[in-house]
Scaffold this active site. Structure first.
Site, PDB file in Angstrom:
ATOM      1  CG  ASN A  11      39.015  23.800  45.788  1.00  0.00           C
ATOM      2  OD1 ASN A  11      38.541  22.693  45.498  1.00  0.00           O
ATOM      3  ND2 ASN A  11      38.244  24.857  46.056  1.00  0.00           N
ATOM      4  CD1 TRP A  12      43.199  19.728  41.965  1.00  0.00           C
ATOM      5  CD2 TRP A  12      42.630  17.556  41.803  1.00  0.00           C
ATOM      6  NE1 TRP A  12      44.352  18.993  41.838  1.00  0.00           N
ATOM      7  CE2 TRP A  12      44.042  17.661  41.731  1.00  0.00           C
ATOM      8  CE3 TRP A  12      42.047  16.297  41.723  1.00  0.00           C
ATOM      9  CZ2 TRP A  12      44.866  16.542  41.584  1.00  0.00           C
ATOM     10  CZ3 TRP A  12      42.873  15.180  41.576  1.00  0.00           C
ATOM     11  CH2 TRP A  12      44.266  15.308  41.504  1.00  0.00           C
ATOM     12  CE  LYS A  13      37.581  26.576  42.957  1.00  0.00           C
ATOM     13  NZ  LYS A  13      37.174  27.941  42.636  1.00  0.00           N
ATOM     14  CG  HIS A  94      35.209  27.171  48.098  1.00  0.00           C
ATOM     15  ND1 HIS A  94      34.506  27.791  47.093  1.00  0.00           N
ATOM     16  CD2 HIS A  94      36.518  27.318  47.793  1.00  0.00           C
ATOM     17  CE1 HIS A  94      35.371  28.288  46.208  1.00  0.00           C
ATOM     18  NE2 HIS A  94      36.594  28.009  46.612  1.00  0.00           N
ATOM     19  CD  GLU A  96      33.687  27.639  43.593  1.00  0.00           C
ATOM     20  OE1 GLU A  96      33.898  26.418  43.741  1.00  0.00           O
ATOM     21  OE2 GLU A  96      34.493  28.405  43.030  1.00  0.00           O
ATOM     22  CD  GLU A 166      39.475  30.382  48.368  1.00  0.00           C
ATOM     23  OE1 GLU A 166      40.445  29.938  47.756  1.00  0.00           O
ATOM     24  OE2 GLU A 166      38.329  29.944  48.236  1.00  0.00           O
ATOM     25  N   GLY A 172      38.556  32.594  40.314  1.00  0.00           N
ATOM     26  CA  GLY A 172      38.313  32.174  38.934  1.00  0.00           C
ATOM     27  C   GLY A 172      38.116  33.322  37.972  1.00  0.00           C
ATOM     28  CB  SER A 211      43.089  34.893  40.301  1.00  0.00           C
ATOM     29  OG  SER A 211      41.765  34.753  39.815  1.00  0.00           O
ATOM     30  N   GLY A 232      42.885  27.190  43.044  1.00  0.00           N
ATOM     31  CA  GLY A 232      41.849  26.554  42.232  1.00  0.00           C
ATOM     32  C   GLY A 232      42.379  26.188  40.855  1.00  0.00           C
ATOM     33  N   GLY A 233      42.053  26.997  39.863  1.00  0.00           N
ATOM     34  CA  GLY A 233      42.374  26.700  38.471  1.00  0.00           C
ATOM     35  C   GLY A 233      43.819  26.257  38.241  1.00  0.00           C
TER      36      GLY A 233
HETATM   37  P1  13P Z   1      41.037  30.123  41.480  1.00  0.00           P
HETATM   38  O1  13P Z   1      42.475  29.854  41.919  1.00  0.00           O
HETATM   39  O2  13P Z   1      40.631  29.333  40.275  1.00  0.00           O
HETATM   40  O3  13P Z   1      40.744  31.582  41.398  1.00  0.00           O
HETATM   41  O4  13P Z   1      40.116  29.532  42.658  1.00  0.00           O
HETATM   42  C1  13P Z   1      40.388  29.902  43.950  1.00  0.00           C
HETATM   43  C2  13P Z   1      39.591  29.033  44.832  1.00  0.00           C
HETATM   44  O5  13P Z   1      38.391  29.126  44.893  1.00  0.00           O
HETATM   45  C3  13P Z   1      40.305  28.024  45.627  1.00  0.00           C
HETATM   46  O6  13P Z   1      39.480  27.474  46.588  1.00  0.00           O
END
Ligand code: 13P
Length: 248
Positions: A11-13, A94, A96, A166, A172, A211, A232-233
């Site tokens: 997930n590159w966001k 998600h 977010e 999640e 994050g 994470s 994510g990250g």
């Molecule tokens: P991180 O891996 O940056 O914690 O993000 C997780 C995430 O929200 C994937 O959708």
């Protein structure tokens, strides 16, 4: 019980640029993995991602879709359009989007059903906040999120796609759920799926997200009900994402 193939989804966001994506794709193309892989990018980069992943065992995905069919919905992107540009997956619900854009449990379920209706595979996200966990409400919150999904989507459909647990407090933050904490929730989700459809529940992939890093991936993916990850990250760095794919 059906054997479940591990799935790792990036997930590159809201990250990336044409140049950065091209560099990522060059590095990723040189890697090797044996699990299923999805890479979920911002809408505008989906054609670039589709072309860059061509010939690889990895499929492009989006991070959201409209709840509506095409029409007068300024600024929205329909599932039909995602299919049209070669997209296979779409992240739905998600945290977010739930927290920042007001997506309710029912809207998330509507979007998941829309994804299925057009032939996209949704990765439907659920998870509790820190306050909810500290109040002992984790299983209740996730249960209600799942209930809404199961009102509009069948377990058989979900077995063609994926769920992602999640915990919001792990996203994050560098603070990963322990393998045991994650497994407890994954097992509860699977039990809920089994109450809806005992024969299909074993075929649904439940990813963990929050994470995940090359250093903790193996331990998480070794849990009996953790069928991969939503990253994510760490997915922004091709070498780290490849290492996580290899851990699966
Ligand atoms: P991180 O891996 O940056 O914690 O993000 C997780 C995430 O929200 C994937 O959708």
């Amino acid at each position: 019980m059906t054997a479940r193939r591990k799935l790792i989804a990036a997930n590159w966001k809201m990250n990336g640029s044409r140049a950065a994506n091209a560099a990522w794709l060059t590095e990723f193309r040189a890697g090797r993995w044996s699990c299923d892989v999805a890479v979920c990018a911002p809408f505008v980069y989906l054609p670039q991602l589709r072309d860059g992943l061509a010939g690889l065992a990895a499929e492009p995905g989006a991070q959201n879709l409209a709840a509506e069919t095409p029409g007068a919905f300024t600024g929205e992107v329909a599932g039909e359009m995602l299919i049209d540009v070669g997209c296979k997956w779409v992240i739905v619900g998600h945290s977010e989007r739930r927290a920042l854009y007001g997506e309710t449990n029912d809207l998330v379920a509507v979007k998941a059903a829309r994804a299925f209706a057009v032939g996209l595979k949704p990765i439907v996200c659920v998870g509790e906040t820190l306050a909810e966990r500290e109040a002992g409400g984790t299983l209740e919150v996730v249960g209600a999120q799942m209930d809404a999904v199961l009102k509009r989507c069948s377990v058989v459909q979900l077995a063609q796609a994926a769920l992602a647990y999640e915990p919001v407090w792990a996203i994050g933050t560098g603070r990963t759920a322990t393998p045991a904490q994650a497994q407890e929730v994954h097992a509860a989700i699977r039990a809920q799926l089994a109450r809806a459809d005992a024969s299909a529940a074993g075929a649904v992939r439940i990813l963990y997200g929050g994470s995940v890093k090359p250093g903790n991936a193996k331990e998480l993916f070794a849990q009996p009900d953790i069928d991969g990850g939503l990253i994510g990250g760490a997915s922004l760095v091709a070498a780290d994402f490849l290492a996580i794919c290899q851990a699966a």
